[in-house]
Each structure stands twice: as C-alpha cells, then as structure tokens.
Design an enzyme around this catalytic site. Sequence first.
Site, mmCIF file in Angstrom:
data_model
loop_
_atom_site.group_PDB
_atom_site.id
_atom_site.type_symbol
_atom_site.label_atom_id
_atom_site.label_comp_id
_atom_site.label_asym_id
_atom_site.label_seq_id
_atom_site.Cartn_x
_atom_site.Cartn_y
_atom_site.Cartn_z
ATOM 1 N N HIS A 194 -6.546 -18.581 -112.795
ATOM 2 C CA HIS A 194 -7.260 -19.657 -112.109
ATOM 3 C C HIS A 194 -8.747 -19.309 -112.059
ATOM 4 C CE1 HIS A 194 -8.836 -22.438 -109.334
ATOM 5 N NE2 HIS A 194 -8.909 -21.584 -108.332
ATOM 6 N N ASN A 243 -15.268 -23.754 -110.316
ATOM 7 C CA ASN A 243 -13.863 -23.820 -109.897
ATOM 8 C C ASN A 243 -13.438 -25.289 -109.838
ATOM 9 O OD1 ASN A 243 -11.424 -23.800 -108.538
ATOM 10 N ND2 ASN A 243 -12.074 -22.364 -106.945
ATOM 11 N N CYS A 267 -5.005 -24.928 -105.897
ATOM 12 C CA CYS A 267 -5.406 -24.327 -107.183
ATOM 13 C C CYS A 267 -4.226 -23.829 -108.007
ATOM 14 C CB CYS A 267 -6.395 -23.197 -106.946
ATOM 15 S SG CYS A 267 -7.912 -23.784 -106.188
HETATM 16 N N1 ACO Z 1 -26.144 -18.066 -101.709
HETATM 17 C C1 ACO Z 1 -26.677 -16.987 -101.103
HETATM 18 N N2 ACO Z 1 -26.027 -16.259 -100.174
HETATM 19 C C2 ACO Z 1 -24.772 -16.652 -99.866
HETATM 20 C C3 ACO Z 1 -24.156 -17.772 -100.466
HETATM 21 C C4 ACO Z 1 -24.902 -18.486 -101.418
HETATM 22 N N3 ACO Z 1 -24.409 -19.573 -102.064
HETATM 23 N N4 ACO Z 1 -22.915 -17.906 -99.954
HETATM 24 C C5 ACO Z 1 -22.741 -16.917 -99.073
HETATM 25 N N5 ACO Z 1 -23.882 -16.157 -99.008
HETATM 26 C C6 ACO Z 1 -24.127 -14.975 -98.184
HETATM 27 C C7 ACO Z 1 -23.223 -14.899 -97.005
HETATM 28 O O1 ACO Z 1 -23.754 -15.643 -95.923
HETATM 29 C C8 ACO Z 1 -23.197 -13.418 -96.720
HETATM 30 O O2 ACO Z 1 -24.347 -13.065 -96.015
HETATM 31 P P1 ACO Z 1 -24.266 -11.927 -94.852
HETATM 32 O O3 ACO Z 1 -23.856 -10.685 -95.568
HETATM 33 O O4 ACO Z 1 -25.648 -11.927 -94.318
HETATM 34 O O5 ACO Z 1 -23.204 -12.427 -93.911
HETATM 35 C C9 ACO Z 1 -23.324 -12.781 -98.117
HETATM 36 O O6 ACO Z 1 -23.837 -13.813 -98.959
HETATM 37 C C10 ACO Z 1 -21.993 -12.283 -98.660
HETATM 38 O O7 ACO Z 1 -21.021 -13.307 -98.444
HETATM 39 P P2 ACO Z 1 -19.516 -13.106 -98.885
HETATM 40 O O8 ACO Z 1 -18.736 -14.297 -98.466
HETATM 41 O O9 ACO Z 1 -19.039 -11.754 -98.438
HETATM 42 O O10 ACO Z 1 -19.695 -13.066 -100.458
HETATM 43 P P3 ACO Z 1 -18.625 -12.696 -101.535
HETATM 44 O O11 ACO Z 1 -19.155 -11.606 -102.393
HETATM 45 O O12 ACO Z 1 -17.258 -12.506 -100.925
HETATM 46 O O13 ACO Z 1 -18.578 -14.008 -102.430
HETATM 47 C C11 ACO Z 1 -17.127 -15.907 -102.722
HETATM 48 C C12 ACO Z 1 -18.194 -15.228 -101.844
HETATM 49 C C13 ACO Z 1 -17.781 -16.182 -104.077
HETATM 50 C C14 ACO Z 1 -16.673 -17.195 -102.084
HETATM 51 C C15 ACO Z 1 -15.920 -14.956 -102.914
HETATM 52 O O14 ACO Z 1 -15.528 -14.476 -101.644
HETATM 53 C C16 ACO Z 1 -14.754 -15.599 -103.585
HETATM 54 O O15 ACO Z 1 -14.788 -15.904 -104.764
HETATM 55 N N6 ACO Z 1 -13.627 -15.774 -102.861
HETATM 56 C C17 ACO Z 1 -12.373 -16.229 -103.429
HETATM 57 C C18 ACO Z 1 -12.390 -17.677 -103.806
HETATM 58 C C19 ACO Z 1 -11.056 -18.040 -104.426
HETATM 59 O O16 ACO Z 1 -10.396 -17.255 -105.084
HETATM 60 N N7 ACO Z 1 -10.605 -19.230 -104.248
HETATM 61 C C20 ACO Z 1 -9.311 -19.566 -104.842
HETATM 62 C C21 ACO Z 1 -8.715 -20.603 -104.144
HETATM 63 S S1 ACO Z 1 -9.790 -21.984 -104.015
HETATM 64 C C22 ACO Z 1 -8.732 -23.252 -103.692
HETATM 65 O O17 ACO Z 1 -7.573 -23.052 -103.482
HETATM 66 C C23 ACO Z 1 -9.259 -24.620 -103.663
#
Ligand code: ACO
Length: 339
Positions: A252, A282, A113
């Site tokens: 990003h 993304n 990214c």
């Molecule tokens: N729908 C419903 N529930 C979901 C989903 C979904 N699509 N995905 C995950 N959940 C659940 C999980 O299972 C978890 O349940 P639990 O609490 O029972 O375990 C709950 O939702 C919370 O999950 P988290 O992973 O803690 O959710 P978070 O608020 O962290 O959001 C996300 C997840 C959107 C991926 C976030 O962590 C994020 O944006 N991370 C950074 C991504 C990033 O910056 N990437 C950049 C690089 S990408 C690259 O280099 C290609």
Amino acid sequence: MLDVRAVVTGIGSCLPPDVVSNDDLSLVLDTTHDWIFSRTGIARRHVVRPGTSTGDLGTAAGAAALESAGRRGCDLVLLATTTPDQRCPATAPQIAARLGLAGVPAFDLAAVCSGFVYGLTVAASMIGAGTYDSVLLIGAETYSTIVDPADRGTAVLFGDGAAAVVLERGLPGTPGEVLHVELGSDGDHAGLISVPGGGSRAPHLDDDASRHFRMDGREVYVRAVAAMTRSARSVAEAVGWRPEEIDAFVGHQANARILRAVARRLGVAEERVVSQLAEVGNTAGASIPLALAWAASQGRLAKGDRVLLTAFGGGLTWGSAAMVWPGVHPVRAEGPSPG
Ligand code: ACO
C-alpha cells in the site's frame, strides 16, 4: 470437480488531470517540499475538481480495465472505496449502470487502504466457488473531499485516483492467477484512522472536526510496518516463495519509508519495491491497483513475475496476496467522464 482459479486478465487506471505539487502546498500550509518528500517520498498528487466524484474516476478506470481484458462486461462489479459518492446508495451499482452493466450485481466494500486486497479476496473466492465467472474489481478514491486542507499532518499525504482489474475463471498455472490471500483486522484501534462524523454514532457533519479525515500518523506507522511484514511473510511462506524469488513487492502506497522498512524485514531487495508515491501520494483503496498499472506500463512487471501485495489501513485492516503477473496491457483512461 474442476479446480477453478481467479486469474487477472485486464488492468486499467484513471487519474484526474489536475496536479498539486509539494511546492503548491507549501504556499498555503506550514510545510516544505523537503519535509514532505524526505518523510514520505511524495512529490505531487492528482486531485479532482469540485463536482468530480469517486464514481466518475471508478467508471473511467473500470472501462479501461474491461478494454484491457478485451471484454464488454462481467458478472459482478466490486468497488473498494472509503469515499463513496454518497452514504446511500452504494456507488458500485451506478458505476455498473454507467458501464452498460445495469442488472449485474454490484456493491461497495469498505476496508479503507486495504480495500483492494479485501476485494481481491472476495472476487477470487466467488470465482473459485463458481458463483461468478468474471469480476470487475475497482479501487477508487477522492480523499481530497475528506482531508482537512488546513491540517498539514494529513493534507500533504493523499491524492485522488482509481484503478481496476478484471478477474476471470481460469485453470491453475495460468499467468494472472491469484495464488493465496490472507486478511486481518483489529477494531480495538479504529480511532487511529477515522472520519468521526456522518455515521449513525454521530450523524451530523456540521463542523470541520466531524467531517474531516484524521490519523495518528506516528502510531499508524509502527503498526503498518509490523502488520504488513507479518501478513506478507505469511503469504510468501504459504506459496513457498523465498524473498529472492519475489519479482515485485507492491505494498500500500502510504509512505516510501514504510515500503522500504517492510521490504528490508522481508529480505526483498530494494529494487523489487514498486513505489509510485512520488507521482500520486496515498490514494488509499486505489493505491495498489494504481501501482500495478503504473509498474506494468513502465515495463517493471513481466508475464510470469511473482508479485507480492500487502496493504494496511483504517479499521484497522490489513491483508496480503500472492499472484503471478499476466501478459496484460494496461489501459489508462484520459480523464474521468462526468456522471
Ligand atoms: N510539514 C512540516 N512538518 C510537519 C508536517 C508537514 N506536512 N506534518 C507534521 N509535521 C511535524 C509535526 O508537527 C512534528 O513536529 P514536532 O516534532 O514539533 O511535534 C514533526 O513534523 C514530526 O511529526 P511526525 O508525525 O512524528 O512525523 P513522521 O515522521 O511520523 O511522519 C507521517 C508523519 C508521514 C504521517 C508518518 O507518520 C506516516 O506515514 N504514518 C503512516 C501513514 C500510513 O501508513 N497510513 C496508512 C493508512 S492510511 C488510510 O488508511 C487511509
């Protein structure tokens, strides 16, 4: 010796026509529009049809950027991508040939990214050193070809697309000038974002676990906010911009909450944050140039605006850049042309 700078003179983009909404995904995955939108800011994303490649999108975006710059060619073609058309050879030479630029040097750059900011650094350095006078820098990705469609943790995040800029040699003070860039990496945490198979360590792609993209979202979130804040602040300080002097903050496009958190830490007002996430999700190495092209087409970027770019991605890699927006008209390609 003449003080030569790299100046952006054109920008183009290409999104595949098919759109998948959060509601579409909720029919096949255990998820909802509300979860996806509230956690990420994403409402829909564009995806390629089977057979359409990263090179197809990149060629269309590259042609659009050249048209925007009023040029037929350039001296170097760079492609930032994590999803090349094949492992060997690189995709950039094929894009160059399809643009009528066979003979011009062309190579792929893999910084996930952060690829566009890494590419901007390479292009600006080569122009500044006098190696080349003009560079076509393309960010193009088809993450729909590597995400696990059954993994709700990643399948909802990504979209396909491409965008490109033309950089040319110019004088200091010319609108479009790339003022300063800084890059970083930390391979100790390579496992946080990866496609485990298909490389020399594990060449076989015979099961889903080895061929699909995986990410520890929670851990990446924390590291992305910290690294993007540090890197963007350092670049802004290097060029002497106070937070209130930054007209557009283009991070990003991974998560709207990350963009807001970084902007808040930098002291940049929320209305200066450019986010195209709702429309495209993304798009990895394509996300920053796509957001720039979109913001320019919406009238959100004016000639002379101070633009701060920052990226974070697999590697881990990160990087930031300060540039002054040029008076360019973005060109949007209608759709990818098949290879
Ligand atoms: N729908 C419903 N529930 C979901 C989903 C979904 N699509 N995905 C995950 N959940 C659940 C999980 O299972 C978890 O349940 P639990 O609490 O029972 O375990 C709950 O939702 C919370 O999950 P988290 O992973 O803690 O959710 P978070 O608020 O962290 O959001 C996300 C997840 C959107 C991926 C976030 O962590 C994020 O944006 N991370 C950074 C991504 C990033 O910056 N990437 C950049 C690089 S990408 C690259 O280099 C290609």
